[in-house]
Design a protein around this motif. Sequence first.
Motif, PDB file in Angstrom:
ATOM      1  N   LEU A  88       0.839  -1.192   0.000  1.00 40.54           N
ATOM      2  CA  LEU A  88       0.000   0.000   0.000  1.00 40.54           C
ATOM      3  C   LEU A  88       0.867   1.232   0.000  1.00 40.54           C
ATOM      4  CD1 LEU A  88       0.037   1.436   3.063  1.00 40.54           C
ATOM      5  CD2 LEU A  88      -1.387  -0.492   3.597  1.00 40.54           C
ATOM      6  N   ASP A  89       0.280   2.337  -0.400  1.00 43.67           N
ATOM      7  CA  ASP A  89       0.914   3.648  -0.310  1.00 43.67           C
ATOM      8  C   ASP A  89       0.115   4.412   0.740  1.00 43.67           C
ATOM      9  OD1 ASP A  89       2.690   3.151  -2.515  1.00 43.67           O
ATOM     10  OD2 ASP A  89       0.988   3.471  -3.844  1.00 43.67           O
ATOM     11  N   ALA A  90       0.732   4.684   1.883  1.00 47.88           N
ATOM     12  CA  ALA A  90       0.013   5.265   3.014  1.00 47.88           C
ATOM     13  C   ALA A  90       0.199   6.774   3.108  1.00 47.88           C
ATOM     14  CB  ALA A  90       0.482   4.623   4.317  1.00 47.88           C
ATOM     15  N   THR A  91      -0.884   7.445   3.443  1.00 51.91           N
ATOM     16  CA  THR A  91      -0.787   8.854   3.820  1.00 51.91           C
ATOM     17  C   THR A  91      -0.354   8.893   5.282  1.00 51.91           C
ATOM     18  OG1 THR A  91      -3.074   8.943   4.587  1.00 51.91           O
ATOM     19  CG2 THR A  91      -2.675   9.505   2.256  1.00 51.91           C
ATOM     20  N   GLU A  92       0.095  10.033   5.736  1.00 54.46           N
ATOM     21  CA  GLU A  92       0.479  10.166   7.144  1.00 54.46           C
ATOM     22  C   GLU A  92      -0.717   9.880   8.051  1.00 54.46           C
ATOM     23  OE1 GLU A  92       3.488  10.378   8.589  1.00 54.46           O
ATOM     24  OE2 GLU A  92       4.157  10.091   6.535  1.00 54.46           O
ATOM     25  N   LEU A  93      -1.904  10.296   7.625  1.00 50.48           N
ATOM     26  CA  LEU A  93      -3.119  10.061   8.406  1.00 50.48           C
ATOM     27  C   LEU A  93      -3.414   8.569   8.552  1.00 50.48           C
ATOM     28  CD1 LEU A  93      -5.526  11.525   9.798  1.00 50.48           C
ATOM     29  CD2 LEU A  93      -6.705  11.425   7.599  1.00 50.48           C
ATOM     30  N   GLY A  94      -3.102   7.790   7.511  1.00 46.66           N
ATOM     31  CA  GLY A  94      -3.414   6.367   7.538  1.00 46.66           C
ATOM     32  C   GLY A  94      -2.361   5.478   8.176  1.00 46.66           C
ATOM     33  N   ARG A  95      -1.129   5.969   8.289  1.00 48.52           N
ATOM     34  CA  ARG A  95      -0.033   5.134   8.800  1.00 48.52           C
ATOM     35  C   ARG A  95      -0.320   4.456  10.136  1.00 48.52           C
ATOM     36  NH1 ARG A  95       4.624   4.528   6.584  1.00 48.52           N
ATOM     37  NH2 ARG A  95       5.150   5.718   4.748  1.00 48.52           N
ATOM     38  N   PRO A  96      -0.830   5.169  11.139  1.00 46.28           N
ATOM     39  CA  PRO A  96      -1.075   4.499  12.430  1.00 46.28           C
ATOM     40  C   PRO A  96      -2.033   3.309  12.309  1.00 46.28           C
ATOM     41  CG  PRO A  96      -1.152   6.875  12.716  1.00 46.28           C
ATOM     42  CD  PRO A  96      -1.082   6.619  11.236  1.00 46.28           C
ATOM     43  N   LEU A  97      -3.062   3.438  11.499  1.00 45.25           N
ATOM     44  CA  LEU A  97      -3.995   2.325  11.294  1.00 45.25           C
ATOM     45  C   LEU A  97      -3.271   1.126  10.691  1.00 45.25           C
ATOM     46  CD1 LEU A  97      -6.778   0.910  10.993  1.00 45.25           C
ATOM     47  CD2 LEU A  97      -6.981   2.088   8.791  1.00 45.25           C
ATOM     48  N   TYR A  98      -2.523   1.357   9.623  1.00 39.60           N
ATOM     49  CA  TYR A  98      -1.865   0.250   8.934  1.00 39.60           C
ATOM     50  C   TYR A  98      -0.821  -0.419   9.818  1.00 39.60           C
ATOM     51  CZ  TYR A  98      -4.203   2.564   5.091  1.00 39.60           C
ATOM     52  OH  TYR A  98      -5.139   3.160   4.290  1.00 39.60           O
ATOM     53  N   LYS A  99      -0.086   0.365  10.573  1.00 39.01           N
ATOM     54  CA  LYS A  99       0.901  -0.215  11.497  1.00 39.01           C
ATOM     55  C   LYS A  99       0.210  -1.060  12.559  1.00 39.01           C
ATOM     56  CE  LYS A  99       4.738   2.861  10.786  1.00 39.01           C
ATOM     57  NZ  LYS A  99       6.095   2.735  11.193  1.00 39.01           N
ATOM     58  N   SER A 100      -0.930  -0.602  13.068  1.00 36.52           N
ATOM     59  CA  SER A 100      -1.642  -1.357  14.110  1.00 36.52           C
ATOM     60  C   SER A 100      -2.193  -2.676  13.578  1.00 36.52           C
ATOM     61  CB  SER A 100      -2.766  -0.517  14.715  1.00 36.52           C
ATOM     62  OG  SER A 100      -3.864  -0.401  13.817  1.00 36.52           O
ATOM     63  N   ILE A 101      -2.430  -2.752  12.275  1.00 36.96           N
ATOM     64  CA  ILE A 101      -2.912  -3.982  11.655  1.00 36.96           C
ATOM     65  C   ILE A 101      -1.762  -4.941  11.362  1.00 36.96           C
ATOM     66  CG2 ILE A 101      -3.969  -4.890   9.526  1.00 36.96           C
ATOM     67  CD1 ILE A 101      -5.852  -2.457   9.599  1.00 36.96           C
ATOM     68  N   GLY A 102      -0.529  -4.401  11.271  1.00 35.87           N
ATOM     69  CA  GLY A 102       0.623  -5.262  11.040  1.00 35.87           C
ATOM     70  C   GLY A 102       1.461  -4.910   9.830  1.00 35.87           C
ATOM     71  N   PHE A 103       1.071  -3.908   9.068  1.00 34.32           N
ATOM     72  CA  PHE A 103       1.895  -3.484   7.938  1.00 34.32           C
ATOM     73  C   PHE A 103       3.201  -2.893   8.463  1.00 34.32           C
ATOM     74  CE2 PHE A 103      -2.216  -3.609   5.884  1.00 34.32           C
ATOM     75  CZ  PHE A 103      -1.931  -3.991   4.590  1.00 34.32           C
ATOM     76  N   THR A 104       4.270  -3.124   7.718  1.00 32.43           N
ATOM     77  CA  THR A 104       5.574  -2.585   8.082  1.00 32.43           C
ATOM     78  C   THR A 104       6.121  -1.764   6.925  1.00 32.43           C
ATOM     79  OG1 THR A 104       6.692  -4.577   7.263  1.00 32.43           O
ATOM     80  CG2 THR A 104       6.132  -4.533   9.607  1.00 32.43           C
TER      81      THR A 104
END
Length: 151
Positions: A124-140
């Motif tokens: 995925l290409d994450a915005t700064e707003l979305g990064r915390p969500l993706y990290k909490s799901i397990g994306f690195t």
Amino acid sequence: MIEIKIATKDDIDSLMSIRLEMLKVVNNLSEDYEYSDEIITESRDYFLNGDHLTVLAMDGDTAIGCASMSFLRIMPTFYHPTGKRAHLMNVYTRSEYRRQGIARKMVELLIEKTWEKGATEISLDATELGRPLYKSIGFTDSTECMVLTKM
């Protein structure tokens, strides 16, 4: 009650509406911005014919969020023997519905269905707003990818 559902071809009007809204928001475009015929035609065609899964968050008959998983197949590798990969994109929830877990539910549903389809990697290409969500799901974060963009 917010419903999270996998979109079908019958949802094309809701899909187009929420995606075009999302593009205005993430690209800081004005409310009255007019899209090119090409982006409208190609987006509509992708929703109807592309290799993807898209989910909608619905508040009654109104789309208030969306998320899509696009699928691609590359040559199989040692770590990805099926060659099936996916790219998460267009995760969006209207501002007044944020911080309620809607984006998380949409993404988790897409991830579950993506693994069921045999994919071995999701990017995925994450915005700064979305990064915390993706990290909490397990994306690195990854340093493996380089990109060449046609100008």
